[in-house]
Scaffold this active site. Structure first.
Site, PDB file in Angstrom:
ATOM      1  N   GLU A 150     -37.286 -54.720 -26.984  1.00 26.62           N
ATOM      2  CA  GLU A 150     -37.151 -54.339 -28.450  1.00 26.62           C
ATOM      3  C   GLU A 150     -36.268 -53.309 -28.675  1.00 26.62           C
ATOM      4  O   GLU A 150     -35.865 -52.511 -27.700  1.00 26.62           O
ATOM      5  CB  GLU A 150     -38.693 -53.915 -28.759  1.00 26.62           C
ATOM      6  CG  GLU A 150     -39.380 -54.986 -28.526  1.00 26.62           C
ATOM      7  CD  GLU A 150     -41.215 -54.442 -28.994  1.00 26.62           C
ATOM      8  OE1 GLU A 150     -41.830 -55.210 -29.664  1.00 26.62           O
ATOM      9  OE2 GLU A 150     -41.573 -53.246 -28.648  1.00 26.62           O
TER      10      GLU A 150
ATOM     11  N   PHE B 134     -39.841 -54.576 -40.671  1.00 28.48           N
ATOM     12  CA  PHE B 134     -39.963 -54.250 -39.351  1.00 28.48           C
ATOM     13  C   PHE B 134     -38.494 -53.417 -39.034  1.00 28.48           C
ATOM     14  O   PHE B 134     -37.847 -52.878 -39.769  1.00 28.48           O
ATOM     15  CB  PHE B 134     -39.768 -55.307 -38.417  1.00 28.48           C
ATOM     16  CG  PHE B 134     -41.120 -55.981 -37.954  1.00 28.48           C
ATOM     17  CD1 PHE B 134     -42.364 -55.397 -38.910  1.00 28.48           C
ATOM     18  CD2 PHE B 134     -41.435 -56.690 -36.757  1.00 28.48           C
ATOM     19  CE1 PHE B 134     -43.487 -56.072 -38.388  1.00 28.48           C
ATOM     20  CE2 PHE B 134     -42.569 -57.148 -36.349  1.00 28.48           C
ATOM     21  CZ  PHE B 134     -43.833 -56.818 -37.156  1.00 28.48           C
TER      22      PHE B 134
ATOM     23  N   TRP C 229     -51.789 -49.906 -37.131  1.00 33.28           N
ATOM     24  CA  TRP C 229     -50.597 -50.619 -37.454  1.00 33.28           C
ATOM     25  C   TRP C 229     -51.011 -51.688 -38.468  1.00 33.28           C
ATOM     26  O   TRP C 229     -52.118 -52.323 -38.629  1.00 33.28           O
ATOM     27  CB  TRP C 229     -50.020 -51.387 -36.441  1.00 33.28           C
ATOM     28  CG  TRP C 229     -48.824 -51.986 -36.433  1.00 33.28           C
ATOM     29  CD1 TRP C 229     -47.566 -51.434 -36.301  1.00 33.28           C
ATOM     30  CD2 TRP C 229     -48.736 -53.344 -36.631  1.00 33.28           C
ATOM     31  NE1 TRP C 229     -46.659 -52.554 -36.327  1.00 33.28           N
ATOM     32  CE2 TRP C 229     -47.146 -53.740 -36.884  1.00 33.28           C
ATOM     33  CE3 TRP C 229     -49.397 -54.508 -37.130  1.00 33.28           C
ATOM     34  CZ2 TRP C 229     -46.477 -54.780 -37.068  1.00 33.28           C
ATOM     35  CZ3 TRP C 229     -48.855 -55.606 -37.314  1.00 33.28           C
ATOM     36  CH2 TRP C 229     -47.329 -55.861 -37.398  1.00 33.28           C
TER      37      TRP C 229
ATOM     38  N   ASP D  43     -41.994 -46.682 -34.865  1.00 35.60           N
ATOM     39  CA  ASP D  43     -40.699 -46.610 -34.600  1.00 35.60           C
ATOM     40  C   ASP D  43     -39.763 -45.842 -35.481  1.00 35.60           C
ATOM     41  O   ASP D  43     -39.856 -45.878 -36.733  1.00 35.60           O
ATOM     42  CB  ASP D  43     -39.994 -48.073 -34.484  1.00 35.60           C
ATOM     43  CG  ASP D  43     -40.576 -48.917 -33.658  1.00 35.60           C
ATOM     44  OD1 ASP D  43     -41.687 -48.681 -33.029  1.00 35.60           O
ATOM     45  OD2 ASP D  43     -40.084 -50.061 -33.750  1.00 35.60           O
TER      46      ASP D  43
HETATM   47  C1  FRU Z   1     -41.311 -51.715 -31.606  1.00 33.34           C
HETATM   48  C2  FRU Z   1     -42.044 -52.625 -32.568  1.00 33.34           C
HETATM   49  C3  FRU Z   1     -40.672 -53.516 -32.999  1.00 33.34           C
HETATM   50  C4  FRU Z   1     -40.977 -53.762 -34.454  1.00 33.34           C
HETATM   51  C5  FRU Z   1     -42.032 -52.956 -34.969  1.00 33.34           C
HETATM   52  C6  FRU Z   1     -43.125 -53.354 -35.540  1.00 33.34           C
HETATM   53  O1  FRU Z   1     -42.506 -50.776 -31.432  1.00 33.34           O
HETATM   54  O2  FRU Z   1     -42.740 -53.407 -32.078  1.00 33.34           O
HETATM   55  O3  FRU Z   1     -39.949 -54.503 -32.046  1.00 33.34           O
HETATM   56  O4  FRU Z   1     -39.794 -54.217 -35.130  1.00 33.34           O
HETATM   57  O5  FRU Z   1     -42.395 -52.269 -33.729  1.00 33.34           O
HETATM   58  O6  FRU Z   1     -43.777 -52.261 -36.212  1.00 33.34           O
END
Ligand code: FRU
Length: 478
Positions: free
Chosen positions: A204, A78, A46, A22
Site C-alpha cells: 500500500e 482513499f 474507520w 494515512d
Molecule cells: C492504508 C490504507 C490505504 C487506503 C486507506 C484507506 O492504511 O489501507 O491503502 O487507501 O488506508 O483508508
C-alpha cells in the site's frame, strides 16, 4: 486554562475529533505545508473516507482546515497525493493560475460488496485556493481498474528525464508505474516487486523520489505493507535503486524498514520541497488502531522527519531525523557530560508533556532509558550490546489489554557498524520515537499510561561511558 485531554499529544498532529489514518496529498505551496489525511468525521473508527486538511508554516504548529474531499458516487476518497501543476499540463489552469491537482483512489463500497474486483480506481481533482475547495474532474476515474482488487494509493511526481508525470501505484503484491503527459491519461510503464522485499501482506501507499548521495542521484521507493511488518502489523519498507523514467531497479533486494517500531505506517513524503525530503507517517498500526483508548479522536501523525541516504559498507540505507524545526520549540537543555558508569542510574529527569533527549557514547555499550510514572508503569527504550539490537518494551506501559499483541517488547537491529553510538528520542504524552545512529535505525511506539509519565531515567547495564546527554522540554505545539 483548558484541561488537556488524556493522551492528546502536544507536538504531534491529531485531528480535533474522530478517526484519522494515512497522511495524504502532502504538498508544500507558497510557504505553507499542506497535510491532507484519511478522515472519517462521523466516528472514531474507520468508515467512509474523506480527506481531512491541515496547514502549517513549520511542520509542528498545525491549523485545522475544513474537510477537503468528500465521498461521491464513485466511492470513498482513499489515499493519494497532490502536485503543483506549474506548467498547466492538465489544462485546468485558470486566468494564469496554476492548479493544485490531487490524485487519489476512489473506493466503491457497492462494488466491493458485490464481490467485484474493479472497485478501486484513480481519480483527480483540482484547486485554486490552496486546497480549501476542490473541483473533481468530470472525466473521473482517470485510471481504471484492470481487475486487481487492491489497486490504490497513487503517488504522483514530475519526472524531468522523460518530461512526464509518473504515478507510483500499489497493486496488490507489487508496484505498477504509469506515466502521463497531462495527469488525465495514463500509460502503464512497468511493474516492480513481485519477488522482492517483504510480502507478509498487501502493498500500500508507495512513494518514489530521488535522493543525492555525494552528488550522485539515487532513487528511493517506499512501500508500505500491511500486515507483515518487522514487529507485527503494518510497517514501511523501502528499496534504493535506479529509475530511468520507466522502470525501477533495486541495488539490493533484501528487506529494509524505514521504521522498525510498530507505530509508523503509510509514511510518504511531501511534494514540491526541492532538494529537501520530508517524511511523515501515521503513528499507529492496523492491528489495534481502532481500539486504542483515546476518547474523542483516534490516531496521531509521527513527527515530520528529514530523510537522506547513508552508506553502510557499500550499501545505501535511508536515514531519518526529526525536522530541524523541532529545535525552535526546545527549551534550555539539561546537559550531562563524560559520565562513566557501571550498572547504575546515570540520570533521572523530570518529564511533563513533550521532551527531546540526545545521547552520545564513544562505545556502543548496553543501556536503557525508562519513561515512568508513580504507578510503576513504564516504557523501556534501550540498546543491548550482546544481540546488537535496539528495543522498546511497552509490556508494562499502562493500558495494554485492549488488544492482545500490544503489550510487547519490540526489537530492531543496529545497522551502524561504528564504535560510537548516538540516539535521539522524541517523547510526547503518548508516544516515543527513537532515532539511533543518526537515524539509521528508527522505532516509533505509542503507549497509554493511566497517569502521564513523569520521569525519564538513564541506566547503564554493565559499563557505559556517556560522552554527552542533552535533555530539553519541548513547548506545546498548540
Ligand atoms: C492504508 C490504507 C490505504 C487506503 C486507506 C484507506 O492504511 O489501507 O491503502 O487507501 O488506508 O483508508
Amino acid at each position: 486554562a483548558v484541561e488537556r485531554e488524556q493522551y492528546r499529544p502536544l507536538i504531534h498532529f491529531t485531528p480535533q475529533k474522530a478517526w484519522m489514518n494515512d497522511p495524504n496529498g502532502m504538498v508544500y505551496l507558497n510557504g505553507t505545508y499542506h497535510l491532507f489525511y484519511q478522515y472519517y468525521p462521523d466516528s472514531t473508527v474507520w468508515g467512509p473516507m474523506h480527506w481531512g486538511h491541515a496547514t502549517s508554516k513549520d511542520l509542528l504548529h498545525w491549523e485545522h482546515q475544513p474537510v477537503a474531499l468528500y465521498p461521491d458516487s464513485l466511492g470513498y476518497i482513499f489515499s493519494g497525493s497532490a502536485v503543483v501543476d506549474a506548467a498547466n499540463t492538465s489544462g485546468f489552469g485558470k486566468d494564469g493560475k496554476a492548479p493544485l491537482v490531487a490524485v487519489f483512489t476512489q473506493h466503491d463500497p457497492k462494488g466491493e460488496k458485490q464481490g467485484k474486483t474493479d472497485f478501486q480506481n484513480q481519480s483527480i481533482a483540482f484547486s485554486f485556493d490552496a486546497g480549501k475547495t476542490w473541483t473533481k474532474y468530470a472525466g473521473n476515474p482517470v485510471l481504471k481498474n484492470p481487475g486487481i482488487k487492491d489497486f490504490r494509493d497513487p503517488k504522483v511526481s514530475w519526472n524531468d528525464d522523460v518530461k512526464k508525470w509518473i504515478m507510483t501505484l500499489a497493486t496488490k503484491d507489487r508496484i505498477t508505474f504509469y506515466s502521463s503527459p497531462d495527469l488525465k491519461s495514463w500509460t502503464k510503464e512497468s511493474e516492480f516487486g513481485a519477488n522482492v522485499g517483504a510480502h507478509g501482506g498487501v502493498w500500500e501507499c508507495p512513494d518514489l523520489f530521488p535522493l543525492n548521495y555525494e552528488g550522485k542521484k539515487h532513487w528511493v521507493l517506499l512501500v508500505n505493507l500491511n500486515p507483515g511488518g518487522p514487529n507485527g502489523g503494518s510497517a514501511t519498507q523501502y528499496f534504493v535503486g535506479s529509475f530511468d523514467g520507466h522502470a525501477f531497479k533495486p541495488y539490493q533486494t533484501d528487506t529494509r524498514w524505514a521504521d522498525y517500531g510498530p507505530d509508523e505506517y503509510a509514511g510518504v513524503t511531501w511534494s514540491n520541497t526541492g532538494d529537501r525530503k520530508i517524511f511523515l507517517g501515521w503513528m499507529s498500526n492496523w492491528q489495534y488502531a481502532q481500539v486504542v483508548p483515546t476518547k474523542t479522536w483516534r490516531s496521531a501523525m509521527t513527527i515530520p522527519r528529514d530523510i537522506r541516504l547513508e552508506k553502510v559498507g557499500d550499501k545505501y540505507f535511508l536515514a531519518s531525523k526529526p525536522v530541524d524545526e523541532l529545535s525552535a520549540i526546545a527549551e534550555k537543555p539539561l546537559v550531562f557530560q563524560n559520565v562513566d558508569a557501571n550498572d547504575k542510574r546515570i540520570a533521572n529527569m523530570k518529564l511533563s508533556g513533550a521532551a527531546r533527549l540526545d545521547l552520545n557514547a564513544a562505545k556502543a555499550e548496553s543501556f536503557s532509558i525508562t519513561l515512568l510514572n508513580d504507578k510503576g508503569q513504564k516504557v523501556v527504550i534501550g540498546y543491548d550490546k550482546v544481540s546488537n539490537q535496539y528495543y522498546i518494551d511497552r509490556t508494562a506501559s499502562g493500558k495494554v489489554s485492549f488488544e492482545k499483541s500490544f503489550a510487547a517488547k519490540h526489537l530492531a537491529r543496529r545497522l551502524s557498524t561504528k564504535d560510537e553510538l548516538n540516539l535521539t528520542l522524541v517523547i510526547d504524552v503518548a508516544s516515543v520515537e527513537l532515532f539511533a545512529d543518526n537515524g539509521l535505525t528508527v522505532m516509533t511506539e505509542i503507549f497509554f499510561p493511566d497517569e502521564d509519565y513523569s520521569h525519564v531515567n538513564l541506566q547503564s547495564t554493565g559499563s557505559f561511558a556517556l560522552t554527552s546527554l542533552s535533555y530539553a522540554k519541548l513547548k506545546a505545539g498548540r
